[in-house]
Each structure stands twice: as C-alpha cells, then as structure tokens.
Scaffold this active site. Sequence first.
Site, PDB file in Angstrom:
ATOM      1  N   HIS A 123      35.224  37.133  47.665  1.00  0.00           N
ATOM      2  CA  HIS A 123      35.863  35.874  47.277  1.00  0.00           C
ATOM      3  C   HIS A 123      35.935  35.785  45.759  1.00  0.00           C
ATOM      4  O   HIS A 123      35.224  36.467  45.054  1.00  0.00           O
ATOM      5  CB  HIS A 123      35.102  34.658  47.836  1.00  0.00           C
TER       6      HIS A 123
ATOM      7  N   GLU B 153      43.392  36.792  35.256  1.00  0.00           N
ATOM      8  CA  GLU B 153      44.570  36.543  36.082  1.00  0.00           C
ATOM      9  C   GLU B 153      44.320  36.974  37.528  1.00  0.00           C
ATOM     10  O   GLU B 153      43.561  37.916  37.784  1.00  0.00           O
ATOM     11  CB  GLU B 153      45.777  37.315  35.544  1.00  0.00           C
TER      12      GLU B 153
ATOM     13  N   GLU C 160      35.738  30.231  46.410  1.00  0.00           N
ATOM     14  CA  GLU C 160      34.572  29.358  46.257  1.00  0.00           C
ATOM     15  C   GLU C 160      34.834  28.305  45.178  1.00  0.00           C
ATOM     16  O   GLU C 160      35.355  28.631  44.115  1.00  0.00           O
ATOM     17  CB  GLU C 160      33.347  30.193  45.874  1.00  0.00           C
TER      18      GLU C 160
END
Length: 123
Positions: free
Chosen positions: A75, A54, A117
């Site tokens: 990221h 999550e 990404e």
Amino acid sequence: MEFAFTHYNYNVLNLEKSMAFYEAALGLKEVRRKEATDGSWKLVYLGDDKTDFELELTWLRDRKEPYNLGENEIHLAFLTDDFEAAHAKHKDMGCICFENPEMGIYFIVDPDGYWLEILPPRK
C-alpha cells in the site's frame, strides 16, 4: 552514491476512472504523461503539489482482465491534516475498506483494488 524516491507504479484497467478517483479521494493531479505512438500504453504521473513524489498509473490497451494483486499486502500511505474530514469524505465515497481505530488509521481502496493508508497528522 545517493538515491532518492521519485515515483511508485500502479497498473490500472480504466485510466480515466482511476485518475478521477485519485483526484476526488486524495487531491492528486496529473503532472505529466507519456504515451506510446501506437496507443498501446499510457503512463500518467500524479502529484500532490507538496512533495516531488509521484504515483505513476500505467494503462495497457490490450489488458482486459483485472490485475492479480495476490494478498494485496502492499500500500501507499498518505498523511492528512484533517483526519476527521478525510474519514467523512472517504466514508461518503464508499471507499473505506479497513479501519484500525486502535492505531488511529484506516485504508481506502482504489478502482483496481489497491489499498491506500490514511494517517492523521504527525505529533
């Protein structure tokens, strides 16, 4: 002793805007939330309906200035089953911030400046 990934946190200034972005860009939907009784904070957990992982979005009522992400060398990465369609969608949304055609990847940016990404299917 064992450990397992459960969630990752991003702090956001506008919870509704961030939730709308994550649903539109990546199909993530709210799976649960926690709220302070005095309204000072909210935690919203987003999921992908495929994994147990999550993304926790944290909103703080008294926070007014953007978060300092430093050099933003962090990221989250997402696999997609249709890289070309995903790229076209994100291009239309105007959220692509970096592309690396040699590696076959690109990045999108959320409303608070966090990079995400996008990866093609694994071969």
